[in-house]
Design an enzyme around this catalytic site. Sequence first.
Site, mmCIF file in Angstrom:
data_model
loop_
_atom_site.group_PDB
_atom_site.id
_atom_site.type_symbol
_atom_site.label_atom_id
_atom_site.label_comp_id
_atom_site.label_asym_id
_atom_site.label_seq_id
_atom_site.Cartn_x
_atom_site.Cartn_y
_atom_site.Cartn_z
ATOM 1 N N ASP A 1 1.361 5.551 -35.757
ATOM 2 C CA ASP A 1 0.878 4.270 -35.306
ATOM 3 C C ASP A 1 1.388 3.204 -36.375
ATOM 4 O O ASP A 1 1.636 3.765 -37.563
ATOM 5 C CB ASP A 1 -0.688 4.227 -35.373
ATOM 6 C CG ASP A 1 -1.262 3.021 -34.630
ATOM 7 O OD1 ASP A 1 -1.614 3.320 -33.511
ATOM 8 O OD2 ASP A 1 -1.298 1.916 -35.186
ATOM 9 N N ASP B 1 -0.041 4.166 -25.705
ATOM 10 C CA ASP B 1 -1.332 3.390 -25.616
ATOM 11 C C ASP B 1 -1.450 2.207 -26.128
ATOM 12 O O ASP B 1 -1.719 1.887 -27.169
ATOM 13 C CB ASP B 1 -2.366 4.444 -26.203
ATOM 14 C CG ASP B 1 -3.893 4.043 -25.843
ATOM 15 O OD1 ASP B 1 -3.968 3.187 -24.889
ATOM 16 O OD2 ASP B 1 -4.963 4.703 -26.386
ATOM 17 N N CYS C 1 -5.512 -0.628 -21.876
ATOM 18 C CA CYS C 1 -7.045 -0.847 -21.354
ATOM 19 C C CYS C 1 -7.148 -2.381 -20.908
ATOM 20 O O CYS C 1 -8.306 -2.911 -21.336
ATOM 21 C CB CYS C 1 -7.974 -0.262 -22.311
ATOM 22 S SG CYS C 1 -7.707 -0.883 -24.054
#
Length: 432
Positions: free
Chosen positions: A262, A308, A361
């Site tokens: 990340d 993601d 999302c």
Amino acid sequence: MTPAARLSAAIDIIESIEAQRAPAAKALKDWGTSHRFAGSGDRAAIAGLVWDVLRRRASSAYLMEDDTARARVLGMLKLERGLDVATIAAMCDGSRFAPPPLTAQEERALASRTTAGAPPPVAGDYPDWLDPYLTAVFGDDRVTEAMAMASRAPLDLRVNTLKAKREKVEASLKHLGAVPTPWSPIGLRIQLGADARNPGVHAEEDFIKGAIEVQDEGSQLAALFTAAKPGEQVIDLCAGAGGKTLALAAMMGGKGRLIATDSDKRQLAPIHERLSRAGVHNADVRTPKGDADPLADIKASADLVVIDAPCTGTGTWRRNPDAKWRMRPGALEIRLKDQAEVLERAAALVKPGGRIAYITCSVLQPENGGQVRSFVARHPEFTIQPPDQTATVLWDKAEAFAEAALKSDEGWLMTPRRTGTDGFFVSVLKKA
């Protein structure tokens, strides 16, 4: 504390949120610190009231024809909790610790006004500036979609198939009311009440031993749609705290190479303990160090890169209703830039025949289909995998899922109204 006293506390906290422009979670924590006499049940009930006010912030003010904290709380009691005027009046009797009695105007509004005819952003409880974006995705259904996005979310669990089977865990958590999720073959769901009381899953033996993780069913499905397989080299490029990393590890059955990284090393901090608890042994966590690229040794060799993506989080409003009112238009532009950059990074990591799973999302089209179309235009070596092919991992539920979810040429969009999950977009891109 009496219900009336809890109501007064909720009004005070809403006033604090508005006056200080403070995040709701911080305002609730500060109130709890300064009111230590309040028990856990009181704090949970008050938090439930505050979150419900934020869910219905616009519509409750419209109903009451008043934009004060008190008006929003009273309007919420009718719109979200379904209380009648007499019940609300009984809680506002002016006694010690109770709110002052209802005024004649408040009684009239509670008795006769509705949200019928309200502008879509008011009826759907979302910021005005987002209306064109939600219209582009949902059209005339945007109000009903947004109302579902403002509803309370259940607590979803993912069973870690490295350690347990769903049937066994379901029996073990029967006392919490756990039932199988509608779509995910590895999920369990616990419905939560209006008081937002935590069922204490983290203290359950199944959690402590790594048999379950908290994960929304939509997030579980997004991981399943990546079709990660044992023996593959898989990179979780925006791993964060590791929710999808853990799901990918279970899908791989401990076989193959799973790399998690990340751009923000602080986000990665919890992943180590979670991987250990889950019994994952094939994960390589690459923590960024300075300006050095933690994936510099990987050149077009990955079977699968999972993104993601950093996004506006509009799909998670059920769990964080405060976020939609704090979101500003500039945030979308920043996220679009971040997403394009991470897609470019992923393109160089995937081998020929490999794939990128792009997940958000968010329900906003520029972050989803628009982002995918732009990427494919820049990289004609990638093609979009047909969404129906992606959903075959659901086996006998694939057809029903296809009828429920919103399908586009670029991928699947799940929403609270359509699939009973948080809002998630999934697109799978294959490299020639």
